[in-house]
Design a protein around this motif. Sequence first.
Motif, PDB file in Angstrom:
ATOM      1  N   HIS A 199      62.159 -32.364  63.080  1.00 10.29           N
ATOM      2  CA  HIS A 199      61.847 -31.732  64.186  1.00 10.29           C
ATOM      3  C   HIS A 199      61.430 -30.603  65.036  1.00 10.29           C
ATOM      4  O   HIS A 199      62.514 -29.904  65.403  1.00 10.29           O
ATOM      5  CB  HIS A 199      63.351 -32.218  65.063  1.00 10.29           C
ATOM      6  CG  HIS A 199      63.248 -34.044  65.213  1.00 10.29           C
ATOM      7  ND1 HIS A 199      63.416 -34.699  66.206  1.00 10.29           N
ATOM      8  CD2 HIS A 199      63.744 -34.861  64.002  1.00 10.29           C
ATOM      9  CE1 HIS A 199      63.221 -35.721  65.976  1.00 10.29           C
ATOM     10  NE2 HIS A 199      63.623 -35.689  64.419  1.00 10.29           N
TER      11      HIS A 199
ATOM     12  N   ASN B  99      68.304 -34.475  68.229  1.00 11.52           N
ATOM     13  CA  ASN B  99      69.009 -36.042  68.662  1.00 11.52           C
ATOM     14  C   ASN B  99      68.650 -35.240  70.799  1.00 11.52           C
ATOM     15  O   ASN B  99      68.092 -33.580  70.767  1.00 11.52           O
ATOM     16  CB  ASN B  99      70.362 -36.016  68.557  1.00 11.52           C
ATOM     17  CG  ASN B  99      70.988 -34.669  68.666  1.00 11.52           C
ATOM     18  OD1 ASN B  99      71.198 -33.905  69.178  1.00 11.52           O
ATOM     19  ND2 ASN B  99      71.533 -35.336  67.646  1.00 11.52           N
ATOM     20  N   GLY B 100      69.366 -36.097  71.684  1.00 14.35           N
ATOM     21  CA  GLY B 100      68.601 -35.572  72.738  1.00 14.35           C
ATOM     22  C   GLY B 100      71.042 -34.743  73.808  1.00 14.35           C
ATOM     23  O   GLY B 100      70.967 -34.960  74.625  1.00 14.35           O
TER      24      GLY B 100
ATOM     25  N   ARG C 216      60.789 -31.271  71.313  1.00 18.13           N
ATOM     26  CA  ARG C 216      62.472 -30.996  72.187  1.00 18.13           C
ATOM     27  C   ARG C 216      62.559 -32.293  73.069  1.00 18.13           C
ATOM     28  O   ARG C 216      62.442 -32.462  73.580  1.00 18.13           O
ATOM     29  CB  ARG C 216      62.423 -29.794  72.465  1.00 18.13           C
ATOM     30  CG  ARG C 216      62.081 -28.477  71.634  1.00 18.13           C
ATOM     31  CD  ARG C 216      62.538 -27.023  72.458  1.00 18.13           C
ATOM     32  NE  ARG C 216      64.534 -27.285  72.699  1.00 18.13           N
ATOM     33  CZ  ARG C 216      65.335 -27.061  71.685  1.00 18.13           C
ATOM     34  NH1 ARG C 216      64.469 -26.873  69.760  1.00 18.13           N
ATOM     35  NH2 ARG C 216      66.228 -26.990  71.808  1.00 18.13           N
ATOM     36  N   ARG C 217      64.458 -32.194  73.279  1.00 18.90           N
ATOM     37  CA  ARG C 217      64.563 -33.238  73.962  1.00 18.90           C
ATOM     38  C   ARG C 217      65.734 -32.770  75.068  1.00 18.90           C
ATOM     39  O   ARG C 217      65.965 -33.112  75.751  1.00 18.90           O
ATOM     40  CB  ARG C 217      64.841 -34.933  73.568  1.00 18.90           C
ATOM     41  CG  ARG C 217      64.383 -35.549  72.319  1.00 18.90           C
ATOM     42  CD  ARG C 217      64.598 -36.076  71.590  1.00 18.90           C
ATOM     43  NE  ARG C 217      65.773 -37.292  71.988  1.00 18.90           N
ATOM     44  CZ  ARG C 217      66.489 -37.970  71.384  1.00 18.90           C
ATOM     45  NH1 ARG C 217      66.405 -37.909  70.434  1.00 18.90           N
ATOM     46  NH2 ARG C 217      66.952 -38.849  72.343  1.00 18.90           N
TER      47      ARG C 217
ATOM     48  N   HIS D  82      65.958 -32.166  80.093  1.00 18.35           N
ATOM     49  CA  HIS D  82      66.166 -32.767  79.172  1.00 18.35           C
ATOM     50  C   HIS D  82      64.795 -33.906  78.980  1.00 18.35           C
ATOM     51  O   HIS D  82      64.173 -34.929  78.623  1.00 18.35           O
ATOM     52  CB  HIS D  82      67.042 -34.384  79.321  1.00 18.35           C
ATOM     53  CG  HIS D  82      68.985 -33.408  78.667  1.00 18.35           C
ATOM     54  ND1 HIS D  82      69.202 -34.208  77.519  1.00 18.35           N
ATOM     55  CD2 HIS D  82      69.464 -33.328  79.917  1.00 18.35           C
ATOM     56  CE1 HIS D  82      70.707 -33.495  76.867  1.00 18.35           C
ATOM     57  NE2 HIS D  82      70.846 -33.249  78.550  1.00 18.35           N
ATOM     58  N   SER D  83      63.954 -32.774  79.464  1.00 18.56           N
ATOM     59  CA  SER D  83      62.549 -33.525  79.643  1.00 18.56           C
ATOM     60  C   SER D  83      61.492 -31.836  79.238  1.00 18.56           C
ATOM     61  O   SER D  83      62.394 -31.436  80.599  1.00 18.56           O
ATOM     62  CB  SER D  83      61.706 -34.939  80.835  1.00 18.56           C
ATOM     63  OG  SER D  83      61.619 -34.483  82.008  1.00 18.56           O
TER      64      SER D  83
END
Length: 400
Positions: free
Chosen positions: A60, A66-67, A299-300, A309-310
């Motif tokens: 990653h 993770n988010g 990335r999250r 988150h986007s």
Amino acid sequence: MGIWLAMPPAGHATDGVALSRPQARARATALGALGRDLFHDPRLSASGRMACASCHADGHAFAQPNGLSVQAGGHRAVPSLKYLQDVPQFTEHFFDSDDEADESIDNGPTGGLTWDGRADTAQAQARIPLLAPYEMANASPADVVRHALAAGYGPRIDALLLMPSGTDARFALLAEALATYQQDGRLFYPYTSKYDAVLAGRARLSPREALGLRLFEQPDKGNCASCHISRPGHDGTPPQFTDYGLIALGVPRNDRIGLNRDPAYFDMGLCGPDRTDLAGHPEYCGLFRTPSLRNVATRRVFFHNGVIHSLRQAVAFYVLRDTRPQMWYPTGPDGRVHPYNDLPVRYHANINMDPPFGPQPGNRPVLSDAEIDAIVAFLRTLTDGYAAPPASGRRDGRAP
């Protein structure tokens, strides 16, 4: 296994030990191998369950896998460890003539590692998570060394020391090994994105990606390249997609962060609380370092507090922060929007107002939805691991 180097013989002066080039290369190889193993070993943490790789995951872009806005117990989003090799040491007054015609221009606070630029070297940065109470939570360097010895790293550590063995020397060696591992260009700065292939003449941007690049660079549109430099340096070095500066963006407060449950708590970056040496500089409050946009599409979570988150939402924030503030900030009982709510009002003057921020004629955003989508399409070309599709029409693989 890496090559282990023996300590100098007893009685031999160890300060400033001169190594031959083959010895230095062998030591660097061994340090990198040790650093790789330490990076992935949770036994260095107080809990025995958290490694560097727990938050900086290999697959990653060495960022979080993770988010979650922040990792358990943390208060900032996990930054990527890729493309940090050219970050300059922190300075309050940075003068860069590479892209500026006037060398007298003061670009202000610039450089340093971490979100607040408080570490000037990879070795210094490596020490922070080992000892941070909300990360690997060791109480002291001695605890880190104790965990490393218990995990069986003692012979490898002592074989690489260039000074008499001791807790301080061993802890410094652990940090040096982690830093050396992060100097592996194949892993940490490979320059294998589609955009790199475009710059090398081995690929072309699609029409939508090309439009995104134009908007990304256009001063009266995205103006992204003013901080995220997108053109190669004058010496031909690939663009890093950051100017390493520190800037106040006024991102919304993230209520998912435990510390933010206290309304009196504010993470203000350059002026504290993690960084303490510049606490007396109110003009620095709210400033965080501009990260590279390389691999940003993997990335999250985005920005220092992981509130967004986007990728599309992150780009839209720049465009709509001041024209549609109700999308980002809370509205009070009086119906008024309370902007920049993650920074005390007395520091709001620090918040950047360069385009696309700031008021706009007719309150119209400088980018349309389609233009935002085009910039996102371009940003996706910055992901490492691009493989050009095979050419058709000739058996030798060349275009007809």
